[in-house]
Design a protein around this motif. Structure first.
Motif, PDB file in Angstrom:
ATOM      1  N   MET A   1      47.142  28.453  65.960  1.00  0.00           N
ATOM      2  CA  MET A   1      47.174  26.979  65.951  1.00  0.00           C
ATOM      3  C   MET A   1      45.756  26.428  65.843  1.00  0.00           C
ATOM      4  N   MET A   2      45.574  25.507  64.929  1.00  0.00           N
ATOM      5  CA  MET A   2      44.232  24.979  64.685  1.00  0.00           C
ATOM      6  C   MET A   2      43.812  23.924  65.722  1.00  0.00           C
ATOM      7  N   TYR A   3      44.771  23.352  66.447  1.00  0.00           N
ATOM      8  CA  TYR A   3      44.451  22.300  67.419  1.00  0.00           C
ATOM      9  C   TYR A   3      44.533  22.811  68.853  1.00  0.00           C
ATOM     10  N   MET A   8      47.341  18.720  70.805  1.00  0.00           N
ATOM     11  CA  MET A   8      48.766  18.939  70.558  1.00  0.00           C
ATOM     12  C   MET A   8      49.630  18.088  71.491  1.00  0.00           C
TER      13      MET A   8
ATOM     14  N   LEU B 311      53.772  20.752  61.630  1.00  0.00           N
ATOM     15  CA  LEU B 311      53.512  21.048  63.048  1.00  0.00           C
ATOM     16  C   LEU B 311      54.744  20.786  63.909  1.00  0.00           C
TER      17      LEU B 311
END
Lengths: 171, 392
Positions: A1-3, A8, B311
């Protein structure tokens, strides 16, 4: 996950989403061309941000930024709110991916524009960029606005010069 | 809850038979296929068996026409640079389209610095090249036409048979990047009339890091890797034998199952497209209704941005791919989506949904339900949705 987790959390559960019917300050930044668009609505009472709401078209970080910004700004005096920067928002989110810092971290700019809008209205000043629509309740009145970038357009045109968007019959 | 993978364009899970073949290959301790002794010959036999399996999948005349590569990107580089180097004395002009994969676009860009000129054709709103435009672009200097078989972002197929005929009539070589087609739909190099075809193992449930280039017998192509005489002197370097064995196994199963596989995937896609309007409004389908890959749908969901959708779907246990500028490293809108006439804003909301043989109809149903929920949430946040069409 980039965040990270904070980003998030704000993305999954954004705070203060929506519009304020009787907003007395509205600020808008971005453009669909660059991927993000953010609108901030303020209800200012006694020179203090009594209520703040946002709407955002953008990626995960753009939504998280908007949400965090509203949390930071809510309840602040105008003088305090004027000091909020994009950097403060990114720091409160405990960091954003490098490539997102410029394109989606525009929340504080939208807030500053909304405060300026409030002050201009109070002083009776018509905004220099008057042709940009600032009061959403007029958006479908006599004048046509591009639904994508809100620049005033002539009725019946099929193309917005400002954002290069094909409009068809939408407005 | 089962995780639903709807991103079968980026890669595919290995078939159990492929895993088994690769594990056996590892345990077998194959030697170098170029070695002259018994152990080398055994490895060479395994290599040639895989070559036959792959040749059969695309109906090549002879296994020799297959050169194993490290994947689709190398195959594209090899076809373009190899043909250019070998045929520069005949001319220095290449025709392509503006929706090619970067492996083609950037290989051609490299040629430009060697004095080549490149004509990059536009596609129509449905994402297809007109064969007449190819014919019109031909000059006495043209040595190669490189046009993809299917587009990896829209799934739209190009009229490659007609284009190949146009090129052949002028004695110009025709290359097609078929990375997303081979092993997913029936594919016949002879029926198409292609001189060079790029393909990749992971598109048809084989391992990543291995692919191939079909070079029709008699076509002059220089190697782009210099060294030994492997691969019939067309690609130097000791072969990735374990990967190639896996690819061979995947090719054999694809050849056996291709009609059934195609029909199954198309069934899932048709179900999705049929049901989509019952779940969402304001969606632009970028995939050609007829001429398209059986498993791929490109859908631009208006007024929202693709990374956010991706997401949120991931949270719901569903994996999709997006072509939003925000989700790419470059933060630029896709050249393919802009080429078919999408606005920047609509390109932002583009999802690439690629079904696989491991998906079921109930996956499609669950996906539609989650998609509706996610899009509704994001449109509530978006300043564009309610404003457009006077909903606000």
């Amino acid at each position: 996950m980039m965040y990270n987790k904070v980003v998030m959390d704000h993305f999954r559960n954004p705070r203060n989403v929506g519009t304020i019917e009787d907003a007395n300050g509205v600020g808008e930044v971005g453009n669909p061309l660059c991927g993000d668009m953010m609108t901030i609505y303020l209800k200012i009472k006694d020179e203090r941000i009594d209520d703040i709401k946002f709407q955002t078209f953008g990626c995960g970080s753009a939504i998280a930024v908007s949400s965090m910004l509203t949390e930071i700004a809510k309840g602040k005096s105008l003088e305090e709110a004027k000091k909020i920067t994009n950097k403060d928002v990114a720091e409160a989110l405990e960091g954003l991916p490098k490539n997102k810092l410029h394109c989606s971290n525009l929340g504080a700019d939208a807030l500053q524009m909304a405060i300026k809008d409030y002050e201009d209205r109070k002083a009776g000043i018509q905004r220099p960029e008057l042709k940009r629509k600032d009061e959403h309740e007029h958006s479908h009145g006599d004048t046509c606005y591009c639904p994508y970038c809100d620049v005033e357009i002539e009725e019946g045109v099929t193309f917005c010069e400002a954002c290069q968007h094909d409009l068809k019959e939408e407005h | 809850m089962k995780y639903i993978n709807l991103d079968h364009i980026s890669s595919n899970p290995l078939l159990p038979e492929v895993k088994q073949a690769m594990i056996e290959a590892i345990q077998h301790d194959y030697h170098n296929p170029s070695s002259q002794h018994r152990a080398g010959e055994e490895a060479a036999a395994a290599l040639e068996r895989a070559r036959e399996q792959v040749a059969k999948l695309i109906n090549a005349d002879a296994p020799k026409e297959i050169v194993f590569t490290s994947g689709g990107t190398e195959a594209d580089n090899h076809a373009i640079k190899g043909v250019a180097m070998a045929n520069a004395d005949r001319g220095k002009h290449v025709i392509t389209t503006n929706i090619e994969h970067n492996a083609v676009i950037r290989s051609l860009r490299r040629l430009k610095s060697d004095g080549f000129t490149v004509t990059s054709l536009s596609v129509d709103e449905q994402g297809r090249v007109r064969p007449q435009d190819v014919a019109d672009a031909i000059t006495p200097e043209t040595i190669l036409v490189s046009i993809m078989h299917s587009n990896n972002e829209t799934g739209t197929l190009q009229p490659v048979e007609e284009i190949a005929a146009v090129a052949r009539a002028k004695k110009i070589l025709f290359h097609t990047d078929a990375v997303d087609s081979v092993g997913i739909m029936p594919f016949d190099v002879k029926k198409i009339g292609a001189d060079l075809v790029s393909f990749a193992s992971n598109s048809f449930y084989g391992p990543t890091g291995v692919g191939g280039l079909y070079i029709r017998r008699g076509v002059k192509v220089f190697p782009i890797l210099d060294g030994g005489v492997q691969e019939n002197n067309k690609r130097a370097g000791t072969e990735n034998l374990i990967g190639i064995i896996g690819m061979g196994q995947a090719a054999e199963i694809a050849a056996r199952d291709i009609d059934r596989r195609h029909a199954y995937l198309k069934g899932l896609k048709d179900l999705f497209l049929r049901e989509l309007p019952n779940h969402l409004d304001e969606v632009i389908i970028n995939t050609h209704p007829v001429h398209s890959l059986p498993h791929l749908v490109s859908a631009s969901i208006r007024y929202i941005e693709g990374e956010s959708v991706m997401l949120m779907l991931d949270d719901e246990g569903i994996g999709v791919s997006t072509r939003s500028a925000c989700a790419t490293g470059s933060l630029r809108a896709s050249h393919v989506l802009l080429s078919i006439g999408l606005s920047h804003a609509d390109a932002q909301g583009t999802l690439v949904i690629a079904f696989g043989i491991d998906n079921t109809e109930s996956d499609v149903t669950r996906f539609l339900k989650s998609l509706k929920q996610v899009v509704t949430t994001l449109r509530e946040i978006s300043p564009l949705y309610n404003k457009a069409a006077g909903r606000g």
